[in-house]
Scaffold this motif. Structure first.
Motif, PDB file in Angstrom:
ATOM      1  N   ARG A 108       0.850  -1.191   0.000  1.00 12.79           N
ATOM      2  CA  ARG A 108       0.000   0.000   0.000  1.00 12.79           C
ATOM      3  C   ARG A 108       0.881   1.235   0.000  1.00 12.79           C
ATOM      4  NH1 ARG A 108      -5.564  -0.811   2.806  1.00 12.79           N
ATOM      5  NH2 ARG A 108      -5.839  -3.019   2.450  1.00 12.79           N
ATOM      6  N   PHE A 109       0.349   2.318  -0.568  1.00 15.01           N
ATOM      7  CA  PHE A 109       1.098   3.562  -0.592  1.00 15.01           C
ATOM      8  C   PHE A 109       0.136   4.688  -0.296  1.00 15.01           C
ATOM      9  CE2 PHE A 109      -0.058   2.260  -4.824  1.00 15.01           C
ATOM     10  CZ  PHE A 109      -0.724   3.363  -5.328  1.00 15.01           C
ATOM     11  N   PRO A 110       0.592   5.725   0.386  1.00 16.51           N
ATOM     12  CA  PRO A 110      -0.283   6.825   0.779  1.00 16.51           C
ATOM     13  C   PRO A 110      -0.640   7.728  -0.389  1.00 16.51           C
ATOM     14  CG  PRO A 110       1.944   7.304   1.450  1.00 16.51           C
ATOM     15  CD  PRO A 110       1.956   5.919   0.880  1.00 16.51           C
ATOM     16  N   LEU A 111      -1.860   8.222  -0.393  1.00 20.29           N
ATOM     17  CA  LEU A 111      -2.314   9.228  -1.346  1.00 20.29           C
ATOM     18  C   LEU A 111      -2.847  10.420  -0.568  1.00 20.29           C
ATOM     19  CD1 LEU A 111      -4.308   7.091  -3.909  1.00 20.29           C
ATOM     20  CD2 LEU A 111      -1.998   7.947  -4.136  1.00 20.29           C
ATOM     21  N   SER A 112      -2.619  11.610  -1.065  1.00 17.62           N
ATOM     22  CA  SER A 112      -3.145  12.816  -0.460  1.00 17.62           C
ATOM     23  C   SER A 112      -4.217  13.377  -1.377  1.00 17.62           C
ATOM     24  CB  SER A 112      -2.051  13.843  -0.241  1.00 17.62           C
ATOM     25  OG  SER A 112      -1.053  13.331   0.613  1.00 17.62           O
ATOM     26  N   PRO A 113      -5.458  13.536  -0.895  1.00 22.22           N
ATOM     27  CA  PRO A 113      -6.515  14.056  -1.753  1.00 22.22           C
ATOM     28  C   PRO A 113      -6.286  15.525  -2.123  1.00 22.22           C
ATOM     29  CG  PRO A 113      -7.293  13.844   0.504  1.00 22.22           C
ATOM     30  CD  PRO A 113      -5.918  13.253   0.445  1.00 22.22           C
ATOM     31  N   ASN A 114      -6.774  15.904  -3.275  1.00 24.90           N
ATOM     32  CA  ASN A 114      -6.732  17.293  -3.753  1.00 24.90           C
ATOM     33  C   ASN A 114      -5.309  17.833  -3.861  1.00 24.90           C
ATOM     34  OD1 ASN A 114      -9.595  17.350  -3.817  1.00 24.90           O
ATOM     35  ND2 ASN A 114      -9.585  17.675  -1.609  1.00 24.90           N
ATOM     36  N   THR A 115      -4.399  16.986  -4.278  1.00 28.69           N
ATOM     37  CA  THR A 115      -3.018  17.434  -4.495  1.00 28.69           C
ATOM     38  C   THR A 115      -2.575  17.003  -5.881  1.00 28.69           C
ATOM     39  OG1 THR A 115      -2.087  15.412  -3.570  1.00 28.69           O
ATOM     40  CG2 THR A 115      -2.438  17.237  -2.049  1.00 28.69           C
TER      41      THR A 115
END
Length: 76
Positions: A68-75
């Protein structure tokens, strides 16, 4: 920055596959002879680009997944 992202695949472990496979694993269910490896094929970069190859000779499911890898919304 945008210049850092040019020509880069931003999803970890999704290209430039090598052996051993970093970031990928076989699921521990399904076909018992399942294998995950790195290979090439003539249709992809004229046989010079590495691909993942998930294989089974059985009539069963073979599955693999990446870390899994992190995602940042609205970026971007």
């Amino acid at each position: 920055s945008k210049s850092d992202a040019n020509n880069a695949n931003l999803i970890p472990y999704s290209s430039n596959f090598t052996t051993p496979l970093t970031g990928w694993t076989l699921m521990n269910w399904g076909a018992t002879d399942r294998k995950l490896s790195v290979t090439t094929h003539t249709f992809y970069h004229n046989g010079t680009g590495a691909l993942l190859y998930l294989n089974t000779a059985q009539n069963g499911t073979a599955a693999a997944g990446s870390n899994r890898f992190p995602l940042s919304p609205n970026t971007t």
